[in-house]
Design a protein around this motif. Structure first.
Motif, short mmCIF file in Angstrom:
data_model
loop_
_atom_site.label_atom_id
_atom_site.label_comp_id
_atom_site.label_asym_id
_atom_site.label_seq_id
_atom_site.Cartn_x
_atom_site.Cartn_y
_atom_site.Cartn_z
N ASP A 33 0.86 -1.18 0.00
CA ASP A 33 0.00 0.00 0.00
C ASP A 33 0.90 1.23 0.00
OD1 ASP A 33 -1.64 2.15 0.48
OD2 ASP A 33 -2.76 1.23 2.13
N PRO A 34 0.96 1.94 -1.13
CA PRO A 34 1.86 3.11 -1.22
C PRO A 34 1.35 4.33 -0.47
CG PRO A 34 0.68 2.80 -3.29
CD PRO A 34 0.28 1.66 -2.39
N PHE A 35 0.09 4.29 0.01
CA PHE A 35 -0.48 5.40 0.79
C PHE A 35 -1.00 4.82 2.10
CE2 PHE A 35 -1.30 6.13 -3.78
CZ PHE A 35 -0.48 7.24 -3.98
N VAL A 36 -0.11 4.25 2.87
CA VAL A 36 -0.52 3.32 3.93
C VAL A 36 -1.27 3.98 5.09
CG1 VAL A 36 1.66 3.37 5.19
CG2 VAL A 36 0.23 1.33 5.27
N GLY A 37 -0.97 5.26 5.37
CA GLY A 37 -1.65 5.93 6.48
C GLY A 37 -1.54 5.12 7.76
N THR A 38 -2.70 4.81 8.36
CA THR A 38 -2.70 4.05 9.61
C THR A 38 -2.66 2.54 9.37
OG1 THR A 38 -5.10 4.04 9.63
CG2 THR A 38 -4.01 5.86 10.76
N GLY A 39 -2.62 2.14 8.11
CA GLY A 39 -2.43 0.73 7.80
C GLY A 39 -3.69 -0.10 7.73
N SER A 40 -4.87 0.54 7.71
CA SER A 40 -6.09 -0.25 7.84
C SER A 40 -6.34 -1.20 6.67
CB SER A 40 -7.30 0.66 8.05
OG SER A 40 -7.30 1.69 7.11
N ILE A 41 -5.84 -0.87 5.49
CA ILE A 41 -6.03 -1.79 4.37
C ILE A 41 -5.11 -2.99 4.53
CG2 ILE A 41 -5.82 -2.03 1.87
CD1 ILE A 41 -6.61 0.92 1.63
N LEU A 42 -3.90 -2.73 4.97
CA LEU A 42 -2.95 -3.83 5.14
C LEU A 42 -3.36 -4.76 6.29
CD1 LEU A 42 0.54 -2.19 4.48
CD2 LEU A 42 -0.94 -3.46 2.91
N VAL A 43 -4.05 -4.21 7.29
CA VAL A 43 -4.54 -5.06 8.38
C VAL A 43 -5.45 -6.15 7.80
CG1 VAL A 43 -6.16 -5.09 10.34
CG2 VAL A 43 -4.28 -3.44 10.30
N ALA A 44 -6.33 -5.76 6.88
CA ALA A 44 -7.23 -6.74 6.26
C ALA A 44 -6.43 -7.75 5.44
CB ALA A 44 -8.26 -6.03 5.38
N ALA A 45 -5.44 -7.26 4.71
CA ALA A 45 -4.61 -8.17 3.90
C ALA A 45 -3.86 -9.15 4.80
CB ALA A 45 -3.64 -7.37 3.03
N ALA A 46 -3.36 -8.66 5.93
CA ALA A 46 -2.62 -9.53 6.85
C ALA A 46 -3.55 -10.57 7.47
CB ALA A 46 -1.94 -8.70 7.94
N HIS A 47 -4.80 -10.17 7.70
CA HIS A 47 -5.76 -11.13 8.25
C HIS A 47 -5.91 -12.34 7.31
CE1 HIS A 47 -9.36 -12.79 10.13
NE2 HIS A 47 -9.80 -12.94 8.90
N PHE A 48 -5.85 -12.08 6.01
CA PHE A 48 -5.97 -13.17 5.04
C PHE A 48 -4.61 -13.82 4.74
CE2 PHE A 48 -9.92 -10.82 3.47
CZ PHE A 48 -10.79 -11.68 4.13
N GLY A 49 -3.61 -13.50 5.54
CA GLY A 49 -2.35 -14.24 5.47
C GLY A 49 -1.24 -13.61 4.65
N ALA A 50 -1.47 -12.40 4.11
CA ALA A 50 -0.45 -11.81 3.25
C ALA A 50 0.69 -11.22 4.07
CB ALA A 50 -1.06 -10.72 2.39
N MET A 51 1.86 -11.12 3.45
CA MET A 51 2.95 -10.30 3.96
C MET A 51 2.66 -8.90 3.46
SD MET A 51 4.99 -12.65 5.15
CE MET A 51 6.70 -12.97 4.95
#
Ligand code: SAM
Lengths: 123, 475
Positions: free
Chosen positions: B221-239
């Motif tokens: 996520d190039p505009f990560v901010g507080t990371g809320s999109i990556l939290v969802a991705a991590a929940h599904f197992g992504a790095m």
């Protein structure tokens, strides 16, 4: 900052032609255990610049990686994968800097986060 | 085989796109799925039939999805209970009997749309199904088989659901259902570190589904901010990996236990592989690095005043004076100034980075704001020679603005020629979109937090309406 990140970054200052690999100035290194994921490692193995990874891991005090780029068959060796895993993901530069090999401009790393933003006269 | 898909009555334009993406994620190959509407149903109806090659696929899709309430094997449907009975009786025994055996447990659930059914009425309806030879034992808590009796009454558009010309009743066996428990767990209210533009959990999970996130994948996520999109991705197992131009947001947060890292720790998710401060206008990736991310998911900064920033403000803003030079003794602590980052440039940079850094077949999923008056906007979505548009899902935010979730897939290798062709396309695109530059309201209307976004536009007509009522793409 993990060495995987270091392996992906370069100095993109305007006019710099060879901004990779960045040299590492170490103030504080920490280790954090990370779940071992062979598939991810195999994926990354073909993407990393080996020499940059070896040099970087040595600057962080880890000398277990072979100097020469290993044959692609080594990824089936558990022993190799563990070392690769450790170097790539478990070693962190917590405080320090990444140094542009051409201009010696320092990109600070603080609280584990590299600051790659350029100054006005560098873009 | 045809399955009945019952959707939650939310984000109507996102529903089929999610199912299509999940089908692909779980191995379906083909040119999109076949869909059909129940007779007399409006396209906004919560009921849709979808053709899926196996029950196993239907179940996996339903379990992972955010918007599917359930997927059912329909044993019968009709406009009246008499018609329903006849249809169920005509449904082949070899499809029914294996689920009705004496050693099984089951439960029947009654669900109605457009009308509240009393407990008594529900029980009567269940008793009315006595013509089905249920041999198993009833188990309300954890039955092996769940059967659903679903009824839509005939009503107009006024009562909060899409218009249905005629009553329909379905009876079917549940094949799979969504895990909405995810949403209360991850809801922003419970999030440790929040920013004004944090992505709400439901949308973040939908975005991760559009991006085909699964374990072992690397998501950026190039505009990560507080990371809320990556939290969802991590929940599904992504790095995960994230960058942001704002160092306070990405590094400092609100202290040692309230920052992007702690948002992952809070849910027991693995920390991002990397967080960095970088400008997406001048990405710091080494030139020889290509095709390393499996997906890029983001909510880019749009608008002029409240929108994105990029490096080199002074130089850009005052183009006629000499570039500002940072004095040597001030360099280490110097905070670079930034200039405005307009929509078309932001999108161009995003497509360029994605074209280069995504693996072939990798997906780019991002929001794009549109003016609703703009009727011809179908052709106005950003294009890039490396990408094919997979889906566009609109969410109306006010009488004037919508945001569209665009899902694109990388289908072509990135080359210098392609980058140049894309740059030329971008210039044309920018011509057509200069009007966006003048529109400073865009950002606040597009990225106001979900609960306040309707009133925030000052549009009294909409702000009076309670949320969740049927408003087509507003829900
Ligand atoms: C709409 S917000 C995204 C918020 C994020 N999804 C979250 O969950 O918090 C956009 C973000 O982009 C950042 N940003 C603005 N311009 C940027 C640029 N040129 N490069 C990288 N990040 C930028 C802003 O600091 C802001 O955090």
């Amino acid at each position: 900052m993990r060495l995987l990140t270091h392996n992906m970054l370069s100095s993109n200052i305007k006019g710099v032609t060879n901004g990779f690999p960045l040299l590492i100035e170490v103030e504080k290194v920490i280790e954090k255990p990370v779940d071992f994921n062979p598939d991810f490692l195999k994926n990354m193995f073909v993407k990393v610049d080996w020499k940059a990874l070896v040099d970087a891991s040595r600057s962080l005090g880890y000398a277990e990686l072979p100097e020469e780029t290993p044959e692609s068959s080594v990824i089936d060796s558990d022993d190799f994968l563990r070392k690769f895993h450790h170097a790539l993901l478990e070693l962190h530069l917590e405080e320090g800097a990444l140094v542009c090999p051409e201009t010696e401009r320092k990109f600070p790393v603080s609280k584990g986060i590299p600051n790659m933003l350029l100054h006005e006269d560098e873009v | 085989m045809w399955y009945l898909c019952m959707f939650f009555h939310r984000l109507l334009d996102y529903r089929k796109a999610e199912v299509e993406s999940l089908a692909e994620l779980f191995g379906y190959v083909g040119d999109g799925l076949e869909w059909k509407l129940p007779q007399h149903h409006h396209p906004d109806s919560p009921f849709h039939f979808v053709n899926l090659p196996s029950e196993e696929l239907a179940r996996t899709i339903a379990n992972r999805s955010i918007l599917i309430k359930g997927i059912y094997e329909v044993w019968g449907e009709g406009g009246s209970y008499e018609e329903l009975e006849e249809a169920i009786k005509n449904y082949p025994d070899d499809r029914k009997l294996p689920y009705l055996t004496a050693d099984s447990t089951f439960r029947i659930i009654v669900d109605s749309f457009g009308k509240v059914m009393s407990f008594q009425e529900q029980n009567d309806r269940i008793k009315g199904l006595a013509y089905i030879p249920f041999k198993g034992r009833v188990n309300l808590k954890s039955p092996e088989h769940k059967f659903w009796l679903m009824q839509t009454d005939d009503y107009g558009v006024s009562n909060g659901l899409p218009p249905v010309a005629q009553r329909t009743i379905f009876f079917g066996r549940e094949v799979g259902a969504a895990d909405r428990k995810l949403l209360p767990t991850y809801q922003l209210k419970s999030r440790n570190y929040l920013g004004p533009t944090a992505m709400d959990a439901e949308m973040a999970f939908l975005m991760a589904n559009q991006a085909l996130v699964k374990p072992g994948k690397l998501v950026y996520d190039p505009f990560v901010g507080t990371g809320s999109i990556l939290v969802a991705a991590a929940h599904f197992g992504a790095m995960t990996m994230g960058a942001d131009i704002d160092i306070r947001v990405v590094r400092d947060g609100r202290g040692p236990d309230c920052n992007v890292w702690s948002n992952f720790k809070q849910y027991g998710l693995p920390a991002p592989v990397a967080l960095l401060r970088a400008d997406n206008n001048l990405p710091p990736w080494r030139p020889s690095l290509k095709e390393v991310f499996d997906a890029i998911i983001c909510d880019p900064p749009y608008g002029v005043r409240a929108g994105g920033r990029k490096s080199g403000g002074r130089k850009l803003l005052k183009g006629t004076v000499d570039p500002y030079t940072v004095p040597d003794d001030k360099r280490t602590d110097h905070i670079p100034s930034t200039g405005a980052y307009c929509l078309s440039e932001c999108v161009h940079d995003l497509l360029d980075v994605a074209g280069k850094m995504l693996v072939m077949g990798g997906r780019l999923v991002y929001f794009y704001p549109v003016l609703r008056e703009d009727d011809s906007r179908e052709n106005h979505f950003p294009e890039h020679p490396c990408f094919r548009l997979v889906s566009s899902s609109e969410q109306i935010l006010s009488s004037r603005y919508s945001r569209v979730l665009l899902t694109m897939v990388k289908i072509g290798l990135y080359t210098e020629e392609i980058a140049e062709a894309a740059r030329i396309k971008h210039l044309e695109f920018r011509e057509n979109h200069l009007k966006w530059l003048e529109d400073g309201n865009l950002h606040s209307s597009v990225f106001a937090s979900t609960d306040t976004q309707l009133p925030a536009t000052g549009d009294a007509k909409f702000s009076k309406e309670p949320r969740r009522k049927y408003r087509g793409k507003y829900v």
